[in-house]
Design a protein around this motif. Structure first.
Motif, mmCIF file in Angstrom:
data_model
loop_
_atom_site.group_PDB
_atom_site.id
_atom_site.type_symbol
_atom_site.label_atom_id
_atom_site.label_comp_id
_atom_site.label_asym_id
_atom_site.label_seq_id
_atom_site.Cartn_x
_atom_site.Cartn_y
_atom_site.Cartn_z
ATOM 1 N N ASP A 9 29.228 -10.648 -38.378
ATOM 2 C CA ASP A 9 28.858 -9.473 -37.572
ATOM 3 C C ASP A 9 28.885 -9.895 -36.116
ATOM 4 O O ASP A 9 28.263 -10.892 -35.728
ATOM 5 C CB ASP A 9 27.471 -8.962 -37.966
ATOM 6 C CG ASP A 9 27.233 -7.532 -37.472
ATOM 7 O OD1 ASP A 9 27.561 -7.239 -36.314
ATOM 8 O OD2 ASP A 9 26.712 -6.725 -38.286
ATOM 9 N N HIS A 11 27.565 -8.436 -33.698
ATOM 10 C CA HIS A 11 26.289 -8.161 -33.051
ATOM 11 C C HIS A 11 25.309 -9.291 -33.377
ATOM 12 O O HIS A 11 24.896 -9.450 -34.537
ATOM 13 C CB HIS A 11 25.708 -6.820 -33.522
ATOM 14 C CG HIS A 11 26.567 -5.648 -33.168
ATOM 15 N ND1 HIS A 11 27.606 -5.211 -33.952
ATOM 16 C CD2 HIS A 11 26.537 -4.810 -32.087
ATOM 17 C CE1 HIS A 11 28.175 -4.150 -33.407
ATOM 18 N NE2 HIS A 11 27.539 -3.876 -32.249
ATOM 19 N N THR A 12 24.938 -10.051 -32.364
ATOM 20 C CA THR A 12 24.032 -11.181 -32.584
ATOM 21 C C THR A 12 22.694 -10.712 -33.129
ATOM 22 O O THR A 12 22.108 -11.346 -34.013
ATOM 23 C CB THR A 12 23.813 -11.955 -31.274
ATOM 24 O OG1 THR A 12 25.094 -12.333 -30.736
ATOM 25 C CG2 THR A 12 22.981 -13.188 -31.524
ATOM 26 N N GLU A 13 22.220 -9.595 -32.608
ATOM 27 C CA GLU A 13 20.931 -9.100 -33.076
ATOM 28 C C GLU A 13 20.998 -8.694 -34.551
ATOM 29 O O GLU A 13 20.008 -8.806 -35.287
ATOM 30 C CB GLU A 13 20.455 -7.917 -32.235
ATOM 31 C CG GLU A 13 21.371 -6.702 -32.221
ATOM 32 C CD GLU A 13 22.515 -6.816 -31.210
ATOM 33 O OE1 GLU A 13 23.180 -5.796 -30.987
ATOM 34 O OE2 GLU A 13 22.724 -7.928 -30.661
ATOM 35 N N SER A 14 22.178 -8.266 -35.015
ATOM 36 C CA SER A 14 22.322 -7.918 -36.428
ATOM 37 C C SER A 14 22.235 -9.174 -37.300
ATOM 38 O O SER A 14 21.616 -9.165 -38.371
ATOM 39 C CB SER A 14 23.650 -7.205 -36.674
ATOM 40 O OG SER A 14 23.689 -5.963 -36.013
ATOM 41 N N ASP A 16 20.605 -11.882 -36.514
ATOM 42 C CA ASP A 16 19.203 -12.293 -36.546
ATOM 43 C C ASP A 16 18.418 -11.447 -37.539
ATOM 44 O O ASP A 16 17.528 -11.949 -38.224
ATOM 45 C CB ASP A 16 18.594 -12.151 -35.150
ATOM 46 C CG ASP A 16 19.209 -13.126 -34.154
ATOM 47 O OD1 ASP A 16 19.775 -14.148 -34.618
ATOM 48 O OD2 ASP A 16 19.133 -12.871 -32.944
ATOM 49 N N ARG A 17 18.767 -10.188 -37.606
ATOM 50 C CA ARG A 17 18.064 -9.302 -38.511
ATOM 51 C C ARG A 17 18.327 -9.694 -39.980
ATOM 52 O O ARG A 17 17.434 -9.633 -40.824
ATOM 53 C CB ARG A 17 18.526 -7.857 -38.272
ATOM 54 C CG ARG A 17 17.552 -6.823 -38.767
ATOM 55 C CD ARG A 17 16.288 -6.853 -37.934
ATOM 56 N NE ARG A 17 15.120 -6.559 -38.766
ATOM 57 C CZ ARG A 17 13.893 -6.889 -38.447
ATOM 58 N NH1 ARG A 17 13.643 -7.566 -37.332
ATOM 59 N NH2 ARG A 17 12.884 -6.577 -39.226
ATOM 60 N N TRP A 19 18.907 -12.678 -41.070
ATOM 61 C CA TRP A 19 18.108 -13.867 -41.357
ATOM 62 C C TRP A 19 16.688 -13.476 -41.727
ATOM 63 O O TRP A 19 16.089 -14.019 -42.646
ATOM 64 C CB TRP A 19 18.088 -14.796 -40.143
ATOM 65 C CG TRP A 19 19.281 -15.721 -40.080
ATOM 66 C CD1 TRP A 19 20.340 -15.622 -39.258
ATOM 67 C CD2 TRP A 19 19.491 -16.861 -40.907
ATOM 68 N NE1 TRP A 19 21.236 -16.624 -39.498
ATOM 69 C CE2 TRP A 19 20.726 -17.421 -40.530
ATOM 70 C CE3 TRP A 19 18.779 -17.473 -41.929
ATOM 71 C CZ2 TRP A 19 21.260 -18.546 -41.115
ATOM 72 C CZ3 TRP A 19 19.303 -18.607 -42.513
ATOM 73 C CH2 TRP A 19 20.534 -19.130 -42.118
ATOM 74 N N THR A 38 25.944 -17.367 -41.453
ATOM 75 C CA THR A 38 26.324 -16.243 -40.593
ATOM 76 C C THR A 38 27.418 -16.648 -39.626
ATOM 77 O O THR A 38 27.500 -17.821 -39.203
ATOM 78 C CB THR A 38 25.110 -15.724 -39.820
ATOM 79 O OG1 THR A 38 24.565 -16.786 -39.023
ATOM 80 C CG2 THR A 38 24.049 -15.198 -40.778
ATOM 81 N N LYS A 116 23.923 1.512 -41.498
ATOM 82 C CA LYS A 116 22.873 1.077 -40.584
ATOM 83 C C LYS A 116 22.229 2.297 -39.924
ATOM 84 O O LYS A 116 22.933 3.259 -39.600
ATOM 85 C CB LYS A 116 23.454 0.179 -39.496
ATOM 86 C CG LYS A 116 24.035 -1.129 -39.976
ATOM 87 C CD LYS A 116 24.617 -1.916 -38.804
ATOM 88 C CE LYS A 116 25.240 -3.224 -39.223
ATOM 89 N NZ LYS A 116 25.829 -3.962 -38.084
ATOM 90 N N GLU A 120 15.170 -2.502 -45.131
ATOM 91 C CA GLU A 120 15.420 -3.928 -45.333
ATOM 92 C C GLU A 120 14.984 -4.409 -46.710
ATOM 93 O O GLU A 120 15.669 -5.210 -47.350
ATOM 94 C CB GLU A 120 14.697 -4.713 -44.227
ATOM 95 C CG GLU A 120 15.286 -4.421 -42.839
ATOM 96 C CD GLU A 120 14.541 -5.158 -41.743
ATOM 97 O OE1 GLU A 120 13.536 -5.846 -42.061
ATOM 98 O OE2 GLU A 120 14.968 -5.068 -40.579
#
Length: 479
Positions: A9, A11-14, A16-17, A19, A38, A116, A120
């Protein structure tokens, strides 16, 4: 259990999510920790996926973002599928995006879409169930593969028949047993029946229909199948219905094939040898029979059937007391007991009566016969009619005794007549000697000498004969 997941992905924030979703939220239903890797670039994921696959480490599931560049995502998904056709793909997209759905329709199998933002906990549970299903399916595939390898090693074929569509599948190894390539045997029931020997096909159809009608618990039949070289192989087919519809109609049958050509050839040779042996036994005029340890007849030849007065079928399975009189049966069983107790062959002579009234003397030899482990399992007997031989032996013995008696009488007669025979000869010799003392002319003297010498020679011969007669008669004394 394999719980490796590759996620790509941009998107880095995705990332992290993800994880947080897989590492921080745990449930009691999960079967183990997730193995997460990832990537911000899908091409890097592809490289890592290929490397691990070539090292023999499969990755069950990949999560790809299709929200930005669905075309590039589609190519990546296709390349992943080319590397491992069994990989599960989860495509994430925005709530209003249609890129992921387009890719799913293009790839069809093992492709799922997540919108999205998603819940979760539910997402984690969903991924966990996908991984569990993948592991169970591939574990079953591994078991099936090992089973197929074992069956191939044992030269056993597998077949699966869809009764409704007429489709029948064989494992590739079995086609090779018959000399065909897998492509040369069409996957249909009709193509397989075309290979079956015409004489065997009616029974094959009858047996499988009997199984469909619940008359037999399994389908089993032996028949011949034509090989690619034009010859015939004997096979043993076994199968069982595995699926029915709501009306009880058979949908699917599964089973095995076993090549029994060598067994059939051996059975044919054994049958030939057995037929030859029975022909020889039946042609022997002697009485031949065989019993088990309980004294029950296992078989006999026609000569014994004639003696017993019963056909073969009425003798087998019966004992001596079922066939013969009590005294005769007791004698037969006693001889069996003595032979089995010694464990060695045994001869005996016995007078028996035929059903037609004939009385004969049988010379019987009984011997144990052995099982596959060397143990005694019964008795084999051979009886020969020696009545004529015995009568001839008795007549010869009687003639011999008569000849010996006559010879003995002759010897005794001669021995007793020795004095009477010698007396005339003594008179002849005495008178000849007196005559020699008278006046005789030359011719008379010569004649008288001849008479005396001849009488002396005759007396010597008579004495020898009489001495031999005395010896034969036992009337001579030695000093």
């Amino acid at each position: 259990m394999n719980r490796r997941i590759f996620i790509a992905d941009s998107h880095t924030e995705s990332l992290d999510r993800f994880w947080i979703i897989f590492e921080e939220h745990e449930t009691e239903e999960e079967t183990g920790n997730f193995d997460i890797r990832t990537f911000v670039d899908v091409d890097v994921l592809l490289k890592a996926f290929r490397e691990t696959y070539e090292q023999g480490q499969r990755t069950p599931l990949c999560i790809l973002d299709a929200s930005r560049n669905s075309a590039h995502c589609l190519k990546a998904a296709e390349r992943l599928r080319n590397i491992d056709p069994g990989v599960l793909l989860v495509l994430t997209d925005t709530a209003r995006g249609d890129g992921a759905e387009t890719i799913r329709r293009s790839l069809r199998e093992n492709v799922h879409v997540a919108r999205k933002p998603f819940d979760e906990a539910l997402f984690r549970t969903w991924i966990d169930s996908l991984l569990t299903s993948w592991n169970e399916r591939h574990h079953l595939q591994d078991e099936v593969q090992r089973l197929e390898m074992a069956l191939e090693g044992a030269n056993i074929g597998l077949w699966d028949r869809n009764v409704q569509t007429g489709e029948q599948r064989l494992n590739p190894n079995w086609a090779g047993v018959l000399g065909y390539t897998p492509e040369e045997i069409a996957p249909t029931i009709q193509a397989w029946e075309a290979l079956i020997h015409p004489d065997d096909l009616p029974e094959v159809r009858q047996r499988i229909q009997a199984h469909f009608d619940w008359e037999t618990p399994i389908y089993q039949v032996e028949y011949r199948v034509r090989t690619r070289s034009g010859g015939w192989k004997w096979i043993l087919a076994r199968g069982q219905v595995m699926e029915w519809d709501a009306d009880g109609q058979v949908l699917r049958v599964t089973g095995t094939f076993i090549d029994i050509s060598e067994r059939k050839a051996f059975e044919k040779e054994l049958k030939h040898q057995r037929g030859l042996l029975y022909s020889l036994i039946d042609a022997i005029p002697d009485l031949i029979f065989y019993k088990d340890l309980d004294g029950k007849y296992i078989g006999c030849n026609p000569a014994f059937s004639q003696f017993a007065g019963h056909p073969w079928k009425e003798i087998v399975g019966r004992s001596d007391h079922d066939i013969f009189s009590g005294q005769v049966a007791d004698s037969f069983q006693e001889q069996d007991r003595l032979m089995l107790a010694s464990g060695k062959s045994r001869h005996n002579e016995e007078w028996v009566d035929y059903p037609d009234g004939r009385r004969v003397l049988l010379d019987t030899m009984k011997t144990p016969f052995y099982g596959t482990e060397g143990e005694i399992v019964g008795t084999v007997g051979v009886s020969r009619d020696i009545t004529d031989r015995k009568r001839m032996e008795d007549e010869l013995q009687q003639a011999k005794e008569m000849a010996e008696a006559a010879n003995q009488a002759k010897s005794e007669f001669l021995a007793s007549m020795s004095h009477e025979i010698r007396t005339p000869m003594s008179g002849i010799l005495g008178m000849a000697e007196l005559l020699m003392n008278t006046d005789l002319g030359p011719d008379q003297e010569n004649y008288l000498n001849v008479i005396q010498k001849s009488a002396d020679s005759l007396l010597s011969i008579i004495n020898d004969i009489l001495d031999i007669s005395k010896i034969e008669a036992g009337k001579i004394d030695l000093e």
